[in-house]
Scaffold this motif. Structure first.
Motif, PDB file in Angstrom:
ATOM      1  N   ILE A 209       0.830  -1.205   0.000  1.00 46.76           N
ATOM      2  CA  ILE A 209       0.000   0.000   0.000  1.00 46.76           C
ATOM      3  C   ILE A 209       0.868   1.259   0.000  1.00 46.76           C
ATOM      4  CG2 ILE A 209      -1.600   1.358   1.408  1.00 46.76           C
ATOM      5  CD1 ILE A 209      -2.859  -1.323   2.256  1.00 46.76           C
ATOM      6  N   ILE A 210       1.860   1.279   0.873  1.00 41.94           N
ATOM      7  CA  ILE A 210       2.753   2.439   0.937  1.00 41.94           C
ATOM      8  C   ILE A 210       3.548   2.578  -0.361  1.00 41.94           C
ATOM      9  CG2 ILE A 210       4.749   3.419   2.134  1.00 41.94           C
ATOM     10  CD1 ILE A 210       3.697   2.096   4.685  1.00 41.94           C
ATOM     11  N   GLY A 211       4.023   1.443  -0.892  1.00 37.80           N
ATOM     12  CA  GLY A 211       4.784   1.484  -2.131  1.00 37.80           C
ATOM     13  C   GLY A 211       3.963   2.004  -3.303  1.00 37.80           C
ATOM     14  N   LEU A 212       2.714   1.536  -3.437  1.00 33.87           N
ATOM     15  CA  LEU A 212       1.857   2.011  -4.526  1.00 33.87           C
ATOM     16  C   LEU A 212       1.541   3.495  -4.385  1.00 33.87           C
ATOM     17  CD1 LEU A 212      -0.664  -0.948  -4.934  1.00 33.87           C
ATOM     18  CD2 LEU A 212       1.026  -0.183  -6.594  1.00 33.87           C
ATOM     19  N   PHE A 213       1.273   3.921  -3.148  1.00 37.49           N
ATOM     20  CA  PHE A 213       0.969   5.338  -2.939  1.00 37.49           C
ATOM     21  C   PHE A 213       2.157   6.220  -3.328  1.00 37.49           C
ATOM     22  CE2 PHE A 213       1.205   9.047  -0.106  1.00 37.49           C
ATOM     23  CZ  PHE A 213       0.064   9.716  -0.520  1.00 37.49           C
ATOM     24  N   LEU A 214       3.338   5.847  -2.883  1.00 42.82           N
ATOM     25  CA  LEU A 214       4.520   6.634  -3.214  1.00 42.82           C
ATOM     26  C   LEU A 214       4.807   6.599  -4.713  1.00 42.82           C
ATOM     27  CD1 LEU A 214       6.903   5.677  -0.261  1.00 42.82           C
ATOM     28  CD2 LEU A 214       5.606   7.792  -0.559  1.00 42.82           C
ATOM     29  N   PHE A 215       4.582   5.437  -5.338  1.00 39.06           N
ATOM     30  CA  PHE A 215       4.863   5.314  -6.764  1.00 39.06           C
ATOM     31  C   PHE A 215       3.973   6.227  -7.591  1.00 39.06           C
ATOM     32  CE2 PHE A 215       3.932   3.117 -10.821  1.00 39.06           C
ATOM     33  CZ  PHE A 215       5.193   3.198 -11.404  1.00 39.06           C
ATOM     34  N   PHE A 216       2.678   6.233  -7.297  1.00 40.91           N
ATOM     35  CA  PHE A 216       1.756   7.012  -8.125  1.00 40.91           C
ATOM     36  C   PHE A 216       1.681   8.479  -7.729  1.00 40.91           C
ATOM     37  CE2 PHE A 216       0.278   2.828  -9.311  1.00 40.91           C
ATOM     38  CZ  PHE A 216      -0.010   3.005 -10.651  1.00 40.91           C
ATOM     39  N   GLU A 217       2.025   8.809  -6.502  1.00 42.05           N
ATOM     40  CA  GLU A 217       1.922  10.192  -6.075  1.00 42.05           C
ATOM     41  C   GLU A 217       3.251  10.944  -6.130  1.00 42.05           C
ATOM     42  OE1 GLU A 217      -0.819  11.753  -5.399  1.00 42.05           O
ATOM     43  OE2 GLU A 217      -2.102   9.977  -5.588  1.00 42.05           O
ATOM     44  N   ARG A 218       4.364  10.217  -6.107  1.00 49.86           N
ATOM     45  CA  ARG A 218       5.656  10.893  -5.997  1.00 49.86           C
ATOM     46  C   ARG A 218       6.595  10.633  -7.169  1.00 49.86           C
ATOM     47  NH1 ARG A 218       2.952  13.056  -2.859  1.00 49.86           N
ATOM     48  NH2 ARG A 218       3.209  13.285  -0.584  1.00 49.86           N
ATOM     49  N   SER A 219       6.408   9.529  -7.902  1.00 47.31           N
ATOM     50  CA  SER A 219       7.370   9.199  -8.952  1.00 47.31           C
ATOM     51  C   SER A 219       6.891   9.695 -10.313  1.00 47.31           C
ATOM     52  CB  SER A 219       7.612   7.686  -9.012  1.00 47.31           C
ATOM     53  OG  SER A 219       6.488   7.020  -9.538  1.00 47.31           O
TER      54      SER A 219
END
Length: 345
Positions: A209-219
């Protein structure tokens, strides 16, 4: 109800809610990038669980032949597209890689001593079997109609779901299956002992969950994938391939679904048609998030798991009705607070 019962129900609710959260994020991920409601998301869960169970019993699962067949059709479609290309024939460079991967899977499944492999190797082999189905399904069934009306995409999604359930019955049979737990250890918290599989589910779910959030919101790559949902033509003009974005999101959805199946298979018996109800509960979480917000969808799915667990104590006969009724107030609230926009032809 005393404290011990409440904590036991809470443990079950959090465990189930973590899986529902992963599925909600998968549905949300695919929808935000491709505008496809992935109805067969739950089938990736059952395929992962039942394939893992077959591997642990030492049986070469027939799922590998489905992967090989879809690979062959995928390669033929790539070759046909290269022949019809206006700029002349160029041999698709990915065709030998795809065929080599499928051939290697067949060799591993038919020759390895599956039952005696370490559990980590069994899980990796299961993921290697199930994950390629995601981009292959997109390539064969959704890519040709990617620009169609959302209703058409929904109909195709339902048809793929029905086909996958039928194939699961053919390959895995009507009997349910469970797998061995990752470990037998546990963590004692007061009057409740958390088993290791529950801890694995929670830890892996939080990480994803944290990885997906960071991927789509920050990368940059995550934002590029989301851009294809807003404007496919504009994304293409900016150098973002909608086809590659669709395949990538379906691969991620298959990975999350298969991993979820591997995680919950030691906790509950899964059948060939168990995925639909599981994915529906994830869909409720995605609706709570408005099919837009990853954190809200995850929290909504967690709430679904907790409500389901406590409903089993207070009104077990109506637990499914209670869970699915949750979608009504959120849909009503969305309809009252959203502005109606005429859809362009």
């Amino acid at each position: 109800m005393n404290l011990q019962i409440a904590m036991l129900l809470g443990q079950d609710g959090i465990t189930n809610g973590a899986i529902y959260a992963l599925l909600a994020l998968s549905i949300l991920l695919v929808f935000t990038v491709t505008r496809i409601l992935l109805i067969p998301q739950g089938e990736f869960v059952t395929y992962g669980a039942l394939a893992m169970a077959a591997i642990q019993t030492g049986q070469p699962t027939a799922l590998v032949w489905l992967v090989l067949a879809l690979t062959l059709v995928d390669c033929l479609m790539d070759l046909y597209g290269a022949v019809r290309a206006s700029h002349g024939f160029r041999f698709p460079k990915w065709v030998p890689i795809k065929l080599g991967y499928a051939g290697l899977l067949v060799l591993l499944i038919t020759q390895l001593p599956l039952a005696s492999l370490p559990m980590a190797m069994q899980a990796l082999l299961t993921l290697a079997l199930v994950v390629p189905l995601g981009p292959q399904i997109y390539r064969l069934f959704f890519q040709p109609v990617a620009g169609a009306h959302p209703l058409v995409l929904l109909i195709v999604s339902i048809a793929v779901h029905v086909a996958m359930v039928g194939f699961a019955l053919l390959v895995f049979g009507p009997e349910g299956a469970r797998t061995e737990p990752f470990s037998e250890a546990g963590l004692t918290l007061g009057p409740v002992t958390l088993n290791s599989q529950t801890l694995w589910v929670i830890a892996v779910s939080l990480g994803l969950i944290i990885g997906l959030f960071l991927f789509f919101e920050r990368s940059l790559y995550g934002k590029a994938l989301r851009a294809t949902a807003v404007n496919r033509m504009g994304a293409r003009l900016m150098g973002i391939s909608p086809v590659l974005a669709g395949k990538a999101t379906f691969a991620l959805a298959a990975l999350i679904g298969a991993l979820s199946g591997i995680l919950i298979a030691p906790l509950t018996t899964l059948y060939f048609d168990s995925g639909f109800i599981i994915s529906l509960k994830g869909f409720v979480g995605a609706i709570i998030g408005g099919l837009a917000s990853y954190p809200v969808a995850a929290l909504g799915a967690l709430a679904v798991g907790l409500i389901e667990a406590f409903s089993m104590f207070w009104a077990s006969t109506y637990k499914e009705i209670i869970v699915f009724t949750l979608i009504i107030p959120f849909l009503l609230w969305r309809s009252l607070t959203s502005r109606h926009v005429e859809e362009d032809d």
